[in-house]
Scaffold this motif. Structure first.
Motif, PDB file in Angstrom:
ATOM      1  N   GLU A 235       0.829  -1.209   0.000  1.00 11.93           N
ATOM      2  CA  GLU A 235       0.000   0.000   0.000  1.00 11.93           C
ATOM      3  C   GLU A 235       0.861   1.255   0.000  1.00 11.93           C
ATOM      4  O   GLU A 235       0.563   2.239  -0.688  1.00 11.93           O
ATOM      5  CB  GLU A 235      -0.909  -0.012   1.228  1.00 11.93           C
ATOM      6  CG  GLU A 235      -1.795   1.225   1.362  1.00 11.93           C
ATOM      7  CD  GLU A 235      -2.562   1.233   2.669  1.00 11.93           C
ATOM      8  OE1 GLU A 235      -3.225   2.246   2.952  1.00 11.93           O
ATOM      9  OE2 GLU A 235      -2.481   0.234   3.419  1.00 11.93           O
ATOM     10  N   PHE A 236       1.932   1.225   0.761  1.00 13.88           N
ATOM     11  CA  PHE A 236       2.831   2.381   0.852  1.00 13.88           C
ATOM     12  C   PHE A 236       3.439   2.709  -0.504  1.00 13.88           C
ATOM     13  O   PHE A 236       3.483   3.875  -0.908  1.00 13.88           O
ATOM     14  CB  PHE A 236       3.922   2.068   1.876  1.00 13.88           C
ATOM     15  CG  PHE A 236       4.965   3.136   2.035  1.00 13.88           C
ATOM     16  CD1 PHE A 236       4.694   4.291   2.747  1.00 13.88           C
ATOM     17  CD2 PHE A 236       6.224   2.987   1.469  1.00 13.88           C
ATOM     18  CE1 PHE A 236       5.663   5.276   2.899  1.00 13.88           C
ATOM     19  CE2 PHE A 236       7.194   3.967   1.614  1.00 13.88           C
ATOM     20  CZ  PHE A 236       6.907   5.115   2.328  1.00 13.88           C
ATOM     21  N   HIS A 237       3.891   1.691  -1.218  1.00 13.70           N
ATOM     22  CA  HIS A 237       4.537   1.938  -2.510  1.00 13.70           C
ATOM     23  C   HIS A 237       3.528   2.242  -3.607  1.00 13.70           C
ATOM     24  O   HIS A 237       3.765   3.125  -4.445  1.00 13.70           O
ATOM     25  CB  HIS A 237       5.402   0.733  -2.895  1.00 13.70           C
ATOM     26  CG  HIS A 237       6.657   0.621  -2.089  1.00 13.70           C
ATOM     27  ND1 HIS A 237       7.761   1.407  -2.321  1.00 13.70           N
ATOM     28  CD2 HIS A 237       6.976  -0.172  -1.025  1.00 13.70           C
ATOM     29  CE1 HIS A 237       8.721   1.097  -1.457  1.00 13.70           C
ATOM     30  NE2 HIS A 237       8.262   0.145  -0.659  1.00 13.70           N
ATOM     31  N   GLU A 238       2.419   1.530  -3.612  1.00 10.41           N
ATOM     32  CA  GLU A 238       1.410   1.807  -4.640  1.00 10.41           C
ATOM     33  C   GLU A 238       0.783   3.177  -4.459  1.00 10.41           C
ATOM     34  O   GLU A 238       0.328   3.793  -5.432  1.00 10.41           O
ATOM     35  CB  GLU A 238       0.335   0.721  -4.617  1.00 10.41           C
ATOM     36  CG  GLU A 238       0.828  -0.636  -5.116  1.00 10.41           C
ATOM     37  CD  GLU A 238      -0.278  -1.672  -5.129  1.00 10.41           C
ATOM     38  OE1 GLU A 238      -1.355  -1.402  -4.532  1.00 10.41           O
ATOM     39  OE2 GLU A 238      -0.073  -2.750  -5.718  1.00 10.41           O
ATOM     40  N   GLY A 239       0.744   3.657  -3.232  1.00  5.02           N
ATOM     41  CA  GLY A 239       0.217   4.994  -2.961  1.00  5.02           C
ATOM     42  C   GLY A 239       1.263   6.086  -3.074  1.00  5.02           C
ATOM     43  O   GLY A 239       1.017   7.216  -2.650  1.00  5.02           O
ATOM     44  N   LEU A 240       2.430   5.730  -3.642  1.00  4.36           N
ATOM     45  CA  LEU A 240       3.517   6.703  -3.847  1.00  4.36           C
ATOM     46  C   LEU A 240       3.922   7.375  -2.540  1.00  4.36           C
ATOM     47  O   LEU A 240       4.101   8.591  -2.465  1.00  4.36           O
ATOM     48  CB  LEU A 240       3.109   7.753  -4.892  1.00  4.36           C
ATOM     49  CG  LEU A 240       2.762   7.191  -6.282  1.00  4.36           C
ATOM     50  CD1 LEU A 240       2.345   8.325  -7.215  1.00  4.36           C
ATOM     51  CD2 LEU A 240       3.941   6.422  -6.871  1.00  4.36           C
ATOM     52  N   PHE A 241       4.056   6.562  -1.489  1.00  5.07           N
ATOM     53  CA  PHE A 241       4.556   6.985  -0.181  1.00  5.07           C
ATOM     54  C   PHE A 241       3.592   7.899   0.568  1.00  5.07           C
ATOM     55  O   PHE A 241       3.978   8.484   1.587  1.00  5.07           O
ATOM     56  CB  PHE A 241       5.913   7.693  -0.295  1.00  5.07           C
ATOM     57  CG  PHE A 241       6.925   6.969  -1.130  1.00  5.07           C
ATOM     58  CD1 PHE A 241       6.851   5.595  -1.306  1.00  5.07           C
ATOM     59  CD2 PHE A 241       7.950   7.651  -1.747  1.00  5.07           C
ATOM     60  CE1 PHE A 241       7.782   4.915  -2.078  1.00  5.07           C
ATOM     61  CE2 PHE A 241       8.890   6.985  -2.527  1.00  5.07           C
ATOM     62  CZ  PHE A 241       8.801   5.608  -2.694  1.00  5.07           C
ATOM     63  N   THR A 242       2.351   8.043   0.103  1.00  7.57           N
ATOM     64  CA  THR A 242       1.401   8.950   0.765  1.00  7.57           C
ATOM     65  C   THR A 242       0.569   8.297   1.864  1.00  7.57           C
ATOM     66  O   THR A 242       0.176   8.986   2.810  1.00  7.57           O
ATOM     67  CB  THR A 242       0.465   9.591  -0.272  1.00  7.57           C
ATOM     68  OG1 THR A 242      -0.202   8.552  -1.004  1.00  7.57           O
ATOM     69  CG2 THR A 242       1.244  10.474  -1.236  1.00  7.57           C
ATOM     70  N   PRO A 243       0.238   6.996   1.811  1.00  5.04           N
ATOM     71  CA  PRO A 243      -0.564   6.405   2.898  1.00  5.04           C
ATOM     72  C   PRO A 243       0.151   6.497   4.242  1.00  5.04           C
ATOM     73  O   PRO A 243       1.371   6.360   4.328  1.00  5.04           O
ATOM     74  CB  PRO A 243      -0.738   4.948   2.455  1.00  5.04           C
ATOM     75  CG  PRO A 243      -0.549   4.965   0.977  1.00  5.04           C
ATOM     76  CD  PRO A 243       0.479   6.023   0.721  1.00  5.04           C
ATOM     77  N   VAL A 244      -0.624   6.723   5.287  1.00  3.78           N
ATOM     78  CA  VAL A 244      -0.062   6.827   6.637  1.00  3.78           C
ATOM     79  C   VAL A 244       0.097   5.411   7.186  1.00  3.78           C
ATOM     80  O   VAL A 244      -0.754   4.888   7.905  1.00  3.78           O
ATOM     81  CB  VAL A 244      -0.968   7.670   7.549  1.00  3.78           C
ATOM     82  CG1 VAL A 244      -0.316   7.842   8.925  1.00  3.78           C
ATOM     83  CG2 VAL A 244      -1.236   9.026   6.920  1.00  3.78           C
ATOM     84  N   VAL A 245       1.204   4.799   6.826  1.00  2.00           N
ATOM     85  CA  VAL A 245       1.482   3.428   7.249  1.00  2.00           C
ATOM     86  C   VAL A 245       2.246   3.402   8.562  1.00  2.00           C
ATOM     87  O   VAL A 245       1.956   2.605   9.451  1.00  2.00           O
ATOM     88  CB  VAL A 245       2.266   2.683   6.148  1.00  2.00           C
ATOM     89  CG1 VAL A 245       2.714   1.315   6.643  1.00  2.00           C
ATOM     90  CG2 VAL A 245       1.413   2.532   4.898  1.00  2.00           C
ATOM     91  N   LEU A 246       3.210   4.287   8.710  1.00  2.00           N
ATOM     92  CA  LEU A 246       4.007   4.329   9.936  1.00  2.00           C
ATOM     93  C   LEU A 246       3.212   4.953  11.079  1.00  2.00           C
ATOM     94  O   LEU A 246       2.174   5.585  10.862  1.00  2.00           O
ATOM     95  CB  LEU A 246       5.294   5.127   9.685  1.00  2.00           C
ATOM     96  CG  LEU A 246       6.240   4.564   8.620  1.00  2.00           C
ATOM     97  CD1 LEU A 246       7.474   5.435   8.490  1.00  2.00           C
ATOM     98  CD2 LEU A 246       6.634   3.125   8.932  1.00  2.00           C
ATOM     99  N   PHE A 247       3.717   4.774  12.288  1.00  2.00           N
ATOM    100  CA  PHE A 247       3.039   5.283  13.477  1.00  2.00           C
ATOM    101  C   PHE A 247       2.950   6.808  13.396  1.00  2.00           C
ATOM    102  O   PHE A 247       3.969   7.491  13.290  1.00  2.00           O
ATOM    103  CB  PHE A 247       3.808   4.868  14.723  1.00  2.00           C
ATOM    104  CG  PHE A 247       3.071   5.101  16.006  1.00  2.00           C
ATOM    105  CD1 PHE A 247       2.027   4.271  16.376  1.00  2.00           C
ATOM    106  CD2 PHE A 247       3.408   6.151  16.835  1.00  2.00           C
ATOM    107  CE1 PHE A 247       1.350   4.472  17.565  1.00  2.00           C
ATOM    108  CE2 PHE A 247       2.741   6.367  18.021  1.00  2.00           C
ATOM    109  CZ  PHE A 247       1.701   5.527  18.389  1.00  2.00           C
ATOM    110  N   PRO A 248       1.732   7.378  13.453  1.00  2.00           N
ATOM    111  CA  PRO A 248       1.575   8.828  13.239  1.00  2.00           C
ATOM    112  C   PRO A 248       1.786   9.634  14.511  1.00  2.00           C
ATOM    113  O   PRO A 248       1.791   9.096  15.625  1.00  2.00           O
ATOM    114  CB  PRO A 248       0.124   8.933  12.754  1.00  2.00           C
ATOM    115  CG  PRO A 248      -0.574   7.836  13.498  1.00  2.00           C
ATOM    116  CD  PRO A 248       0.433   6.710  13.627  1.00  2.00           C
ATOM    117  N   GLU A 249       1.940  10.928  14.327  1.00  2.22           N
ATOM    118  CA  GLU A 249       2.028  11.830  15.463  1.00  2.22           C
ATOM    119  C   GLU A 249       0.642  12.268  15.917  1.00  2.22           C
ATOM    120  O   GLU A 249       0.448  12.592  17.087  1.00  2.22           O
ATOM    121  CB  GLU A 249       2.864  13.068  15.096  1.00  2.22           C
ATOM    122  CG  GLU A 249       4.322  12.756  14.788  1.00  2.22           C
ATOM    123  CD  GLU A 249       5.113  14.003  14.452  1.00  2.22           C
ATOM    124  OE1 GLU A 249       4.501  15.100  14.394  1.00  2.22           O
ATOM    125  OE2 GLU A 249       6.338  13.906  14.236  1.00  2.22           O
TER     126      GLU A 249
END
Length: 372
Positions: A235-249
């Motif tokens: 999802e991270f790569h197909e979304g061109l690094f835009t999906p919030v995959v990592l732990f957010p602030e």
């Protein structure tokens, strides 16, 4: 026209100090090879040679034209005093580097000196108590992907990967059977070590049972973690690094609900209390509490939790392993007792009915036989 050059490229280039440049170049190349072969950090190599880190780094990058040959000699002397004296080359170091020998003697002396330095650097690196300057990457695949995604998002996490004050604890070291920090020098955590009872336990029977249970479900656990990881990385790569995959602030509650639903359920009534400010504390209290652990494990957990409080983003690998473990546990529980596939006595075919197309829950026998 092609002309055969000399054995000194610096002479062919017209350098006034060609001989000195060649000596320094040969020395730097071999030292660089030795450092790379033993994966030493610049701090360790600097300690061996007695040279400042910035100066040594410049030499290794090829910027040694303006380096004082006396500094090079002094660095070699320090290296010799630090572990090469037993090699019998200390008295020959200065004349060799200064080029005071001639012809074959000079070349033989230089090669002997370099070989001894190559042996001495790993000797010092092996016995040093300093932590490595560079982070040693673990073999856990979720950590590798985490660091890769941080690099792609240009998030500077490299400086946060080691604990401060030289603590020899790795925040990305995990028990092979779960998400917890392993005991010092072990691959298992206190919960899964078969010979380490918790503080409120008598004997090792409960500890052995937890270990056996973890071993039985390890394959399921690894597969569960890999499924989550594959889905989110894709999802991270197909979304061109835009999906919030990592732990957010911000928006941590919504992120947990979507991406770590089982951990969110485990919070239970505390879901109402969770906020962006206390989310890390509540998650660590749920997943990585030091209460009831042996003293050494208690200290390790406390250090790791403090580090994750200061750098919340680093909790992501722990959360993905914990979610995978609980998914695996849910799958196992669905197979407990009579719930498992094929449990119970097999249904015996009726002696008076030759029908074999009966459906579960339907009276035995087909309509033709019921009237008989």
């Amino acid at each position: 026209m092609i002309e055969e050059g000399s054995q000194n490229i610096y002479t062919d280039l017209g350098c006034a100090d060609a001989d000195a440049m060649q000596r320094k170049a040969m020395l730097v190349v071999r030292i660089g090879d030795a450092i790379s072969a033993k994966a030493l950090g610049l701090d360790q190599a600097s300690a061996v040679t007695g040279t400042e880190v910035s100066c040594l780094e410049a030499w290794l990058k090829g910027n040694f034209r303006h380096a004082d040959e006396a500094d090079t000699v002094r660095a070699v002397d320090d290296a010799i005093q630090d572990g090469l004296g037993q090699c019998g080359v200390a008295e020959h170091a200065v004349p060799v580097l200064r080029g005071e020998l001639a012809g074959d003697d000079q070349r033989a002396g230089l090669h002997a000196l370099i070989d001894n330095i190559q042996q001495g650097i790993p000797h010092r690196g092996f016995y040093t108590t300093w932590p490595p300057r560079e982070y040693t990457f673990p073999t856990v695949i979720e950590v590798t992907y985490f660091l890769s995604m941080c690099t792609q998002l240009k998030i500077p996490v490299q400086s946060h990967l080691r604990l401060e004050n030289g603590q020899r604890v790795d925040p990305f070291s995990f028990c092979t059977l779960c998400w917890r920090q392993p005991l010092p020098g072990r691959k298992l955590c206190a919960h899964h070590s078969p010979h380490v009872p918790l503080q409120d336990e008598v004997g090792t029977q409960a500890a052995a049972a937890r270990y056996k249970s973890g071993v039985r479900q390890r394959e399921r656990f690894d597969k569960a973690v890999n499924r989550i990881l594959t889905k989110e990385v894709t999802e991270f790569h197909e979304g061109l690094f835009t999906p919030v995959v990592l732990f957010p602030e911000q928006g941590i509650a919504a992120w947990l609900t979507e991406r770590r639903p089982l951990l969110w359920q485990l919070l239970g009534e505390r879901q109402q209390e969770l906020s962006d400010g206390n989310a890390v504390s509540m998650l660590l209290d749920l997943l990585h509490s030091p209460d009831g652990l042996p003293p050494k494990a208690h200290q390790t957990y406390r250090l790791i939790n403090q580090h994750l409080h200061e750098h919340p983003l680093l909790i992501w690998p722990m959360l993905i392993r914990a979610e995978g473990w609980h998914r695996c546990r849910e799958d196992v529980r669905r197979q407990w007792g009579g719930k498992r596939s094929g449990a119970g006595r097999p249904v015996q075919p009726s002696a008076t009915s030759p029908c074999t197309d009966q459906q579960p829950g339907v009276a035995r026998g087909c309509a033709d036989h019921k009237s008989q």
